[in-house]
Design a protein around this motif. Structure first.
Motif, PDB file in Angstrom:
ATOM      1  N   ASP A 107       5.089   4.896   2.606  1.00  0.00           N
ATOM      2  CA  ASP A 107       5.231   6.039   3.480  1.00  0.00           C
ATOM      3  C   ASP A 107       6.125   5.503   4.883  1.00  0.00           C
ATOM      4  OD1 ASP A 107       4.434   8.021   1.779  1.00  0.00           O
ATOM      5  OD2 ASP A 107       2.609   7.921   2.685  1.00  0.00           O
TER       6      ASP A 107
ATOM      7  N   THR B 130       0.906  -1.220  -0.015  1.00  0.00           N
ATOM      8  CA  THR B 130      -0.089   0.058  -0.115  1.00  0.00           C
ATOM      9  C   THR B 130       0.816   1.263   0.035  1.00  0.00           C
ATOM     10  OG1 THR B 130      -0.053   0.271   2.326  1.00  0.00           O
ATOM     11  CG2 THR B 130      -1.897  -1.220   1.487  1.00  0.00           C
ATOM     12  N   ARG B 131       0.333   2.408  -0.268  1.00  0.00           N
ATOM     13  CA  ARG B 131       0.879   3.666  -0.327  1.00  0.00           C
ATOM     14  C   ARG B 131       1.134   4.011   1.145  1.00  0.00           C
ATOM     15  NH1 ARG B 131      -1.986   4.034  -4.783  1.00  0.00           N
ATOM     16  NH2 ARG B 131      -1.185   5.497  -6.500  1.00  0.00           N
TER      17      ARG B 131
ATOM     18  N   TYR C 154       3.114   4.418  -6.625  1.00  0.00           N
ATOM     19  CA  TYR C 154       3.601   5.467  -5.611  1.00  0.00           C
ATOM     20  C   TYR C 154       5.074   4.864  -5.134  1.00  0.00           C
ATOM     21  CZ  TYR C 154       3.237   8.356  -1.256  1.00  0.00           C
ATOM     22  OH  TYR C 154       3.378   9.039  -0.349  1.00  0.00           O
ATOM     23  N   SER C 155       6.039   5.851  -5.149  1.00  0.00           N
ATOM     24  CA  SER C 155       7.314   5.299  -4.907  1.00  0.00           C
ATOM     25  C   SER C 155       8.225   6.626  -4.203  1.00  0.00           C
ATOM     26  CB  SER C 155       7.928   4.581  -6.165  1.00  0.00           C
ATOM     27  OG  SER C 155       8.496   5.933  -7.043  1.00  0.00           O
TER      28      SER C 155
ATOM     29  N   GLU D 101       3.370  10.225  -6.307  1.00  0.00           N
ATOM     30  CA  GLU D 101       2.466   9.412  -7.197  1.00  0.00           C
ATOM     31  C   GLU D 101       3.372   9.336  -8.543  1.00  0.00           C
ATOM     32  OE1 GLU D 101      -0.298   8.144  -6.586  1.00  0.00           O
ATOM     33  OE2 GLU D 101      -0.815   8.967  -4.671  1.00  0.00           O
TER      34      GLU D 101
END
Length: 151
Positions: free
Chosen positions: A94, A89-90, A119-120, A113
């Motif tokens: 994080d 997941t995003r 998302y990285s 994004e």
């Protein structure tokens, strides 16, 4: 192992990183939570279980000598490869980024994004080896922590 056409079956088994300070690199990867194996090797070489290919740390000059390559000049720029820590997941991206930075990683690029729907972000280890922390479409992380690619 050899397949039906009498050709070797390709596989990636170990990624070895040349490091300047083996003790500092061992401390860094230990702090990230990778499980060190074959500790009897001491500080000559360190092997980590990553849930896939093994990650090995070896002194930069000795790795260059083993491969019969010059160890100088050491590149300061992009080396043409990255390591990846795929996430589910995003929020996990994080959390991993914050965790790695808290353990001494250097921020290369904040999580963001991507243009491909993922998302990285990027961090670097003590020797500047870049790690991408990413969640990407078509790449799932299973309960076994291994990546599973869409067919």
């Amino acid at each position: 192992m050899v397949n039906q056409l009498n050709m070797p079956v390709p596989r990636l088994t170990v990624i070895t990183l040349g490091v300047s300070n083996i003790r500092a690199s061992i401390a860094f990867y230990d702090a990230l939570g990778f499980s060190r194996r074959l500790k009897a090797t001491g500080e000559a070489v360190a092997f980590y279980d990553t849930g896939g290919p093994v990650l090995a740390l070896y002194r930069w000059d000795q790795l260059a000598a083993d491969a019969a390559l010059p160890d100088q000049p050491r590149p300061q720029a992009f080396r043409g490869m990255t390591l990846a820590w795929n996430c589910a997941t995003r929020e996990e991206v994080d959390a991993v980024m914050a965790f790695a930075l808290g353990k001494g990683a250097k921020l290369v690029k904040a999580a963001h994004e991507t243009d491909y729907g993922g998302y990285s972000g990027y961090f670097a280890d003590p020797d500047g080896h870049p790690w991408e922390v990413v969640v990407a479409p078509g790449i799932d992380v299973g309960a076994d922590r291994r990546v599973h690619l869409a067919v």
